[in-house]
Scaffold this motif. Structure first.
Motif, PDB file in Angstrom:
ATOM      1  N   TRP A  21      42.179  33.068  46.599  1.00  0.00           N
ATOM      2  CA  TRP A  21      43.391  33.743  46.128  1.00  0.00           C
ATOM      3  C   TRP A  21      44.552  33.260  46.992  1.00  0.00           C
ATOM      4  CZ3 TRP A  21      43.758  37.557  42.228  1.00  0.00           C
ATOM      5  CH2 TRP A  21      42.529  37.893  41.620  1.00  0.00           C
ATOM      6  N   VAL A  66      47.933  35.071  43.628  1.00  0.00           N
ATOM      7  CA  VAL A  66      47.557  34.499  42.346  1.00  0.00           C
ATOM      8  C   VAL A  66      46.227  33.760  42.427  1.00  0.00           C
ATOM      9  CG1 VAL A  66      49.946  34.304  41.575  1.00  0.00           C
ATOM     10  CG2 VAL A  66      48.897  32.400  42.792  1.00  0.00           C
ATOM     11  N   TYR A  70      41.733  34.455  37.287  1.00  0.00           N
ATOM     12  CA  TYR A  70      41.978  35.849  36.937  1.00  0.00           C
ATOM     13  C   TYR A  70      43.405  36.132  36.479  1.00  0.00           C
ATOM     14  CZ  TYR A  70      37.491  36.919  39.144  1.00  0.00           C
ATOM     15  OH  TYR A  70      36.158  36.970  39.474  1.00  0.00           O
ATOM     16  N   CYS A  71      44.359  35.283  36.827  1.00  0.00           N
ATOM     17  CA  CYS A  71      45.767  35.576  36.553  1.00  0.00           C
ATOM     18  C   CYS A  71      46.285  34.764  35.366  1.00  0.00           C
ATOM     19  CB  CYS A  71      46.636  35.286  37.780  1.00  0.00           C
ATOM     20  SG  CYS A  71      46.155  36.234  39.237  1.00  0.00           S
ATOM     21  N   HIS A  90      55.234  34.984  37.865  1.00  0.00           N
ATOM     22  CA  HIS A  90      54.648  36.147  38.534  1.00  0.00           C
ATOM     23  C   HIS A  90      55.639  36.756  39.521  1.00  0.00           C
ATOM     24  CE1 HIS A  90      50.395  36.252  37.270  1.00  0.00           C
ATOM     25  NE2 HIS A  90      50.553  34.947  37.067  1.00  0.00           N
ATOM     26  N   HIS A  95      54.796  40.466  38.530  1.00  0.00           N
ATOM     27  CA  HIS A  95      53.395  40.515  38.140  1.00  0.00           C
ATOM     28  C   HIS A  95      52.489  40.155  39.322  1.00  0.00           C
ATOM     29  CE1 HIS A  95      54.820  40.720  34.016  1.00  0.00           C
ATOM     30  NE2 HIS A  95      55.534  39.612  34.223  1.00  0.00           N
ATOM     31  N   ASN A  96      51.411  40.916  39.457  1.00  0.00           N
ATOM     32  CA  ASN A  96      50.392  40.652  40.476  1.00  0.00           C
ATOM     33  C   ASN A  96      50.979  40.604  41.891  1.00  0.00           C
ATOM     34  OD1 ASN A  96      47.537  40.461  40.028  1.00  0.00           O
ATOM     35  ND2 ASN A  96      47.581  38.546  41.153  1.00  0.00           N
TER      36      ASN A  96
END
Length: 243
Positions: A21, A66, A70-71, A90, A95-96
């Motif tokens: 990640w 990110v 998964y993203c 993002h 986002h996230n």
């Protein structure tokens, strides 16, 4: 000053493969990134990764984390420009965000509560979470994670504690010597029972090996926790999941 496209190029492999990640954040006008390898999708953060995330969140509350698997807005065959565009989507779209992960915010809040309690009691305070055991910070090494005055307080407290501990250790040694035969018998029986039980339940042999022999303390701890959860889940299933 790092541009977003530079970050996309330098971290393209990590983002595309979806194993690690990547945290992307800004300091001033510069973009920065760090890849961590914890299994955060299942909420399993390594303590070092969690400390890094908390530090980044302090520097940039809008930081994102990110992963190409998964993203959204990512994929295995993305170009550098597409990865940069995905990161921007993002970051600017909210986002996230790193702050969306409760483990990070809870860790940050725990440190803040600890700081306030330490200040009120006049005790030293460290800026980093620790696993304990082999991963505890050395009180004799100043690494910048706490104020120098706090480090000196910790050393003074440690020296006073050591003097008291020497006396208590001497008393405990005499008691332990007297009780050693009974304690050893109980521990030996318990270890044998535990090994038989976990094998009967179906704990993977690899987990047992890593829990006992992994080089890193954090890895041993991780697999001990996995074994414990596995055993509890198996017992709950056997009993119908209720009392």
């Amino acid at each position: 000053m790092a541009a977003l496209r530079d970050i996309a190029r330098d971290f393209a492999a990590e983002i595309r493969d979806g194993i690690g990640w990547t945290i992307v954040y800004r300091t001033g006008r510069s973009w920065n990134a760090l890849t961590i390898w914890s299994d955060i999708w299942n909420g399993e953060w390594e303590t070092d990764d969690l400390n890094d995330a908390i530090g980044i969140l302090k520097a940039d509350p809008d930081a994102v984390i990110v992963n190409g698997y998964y993203c959204g807005h990512f994929g295995e065959g993305m170009t550098i420009d597409e990865i940069a565009a995905g990161i921007r989507w993002h970051y600017e779209g909210g986002h996230n965000h790193l702050a969306d992960y409760c483990e990070v915010t809870q860790g940050r809040d725990t440190l803040e509560e600890g700081r306030k309690a330490a200040e009120a009691a006049g005790l030293p305070f460290c800026e980093r979470l620790a696993d304990g055991g082999d991963d505890e910070l050395s009180p004799y090494v100043y690494d910048g994670s706490m104020a120098l005055a706090d480090h000196e307080k910790m050393q003074q407290a440690r020296e006073a504690f050591d003097r008291l501990a020497d006396v208590l250790r001497e008393i405990a040694a005499k008691l332990a010597e007297a009780m050693k035969p009974a304690i050893n018998a109980v521990l030996s029986a318990f270890k044998k029972l535990w090994k038989v039980s976990v094998r009967a339940i179906g704990v993977p042999p690899k987990w047992l090996h890593l829990a006992a022999h992994a080089k890193k303390a954090r890895t041993r701890k991780k697999y001990r926790n996995r074994i414990r959860r596995y055993v509890f889940e198996a017992l709950a299933a056997e009993g119908g999941g209720g009392p």
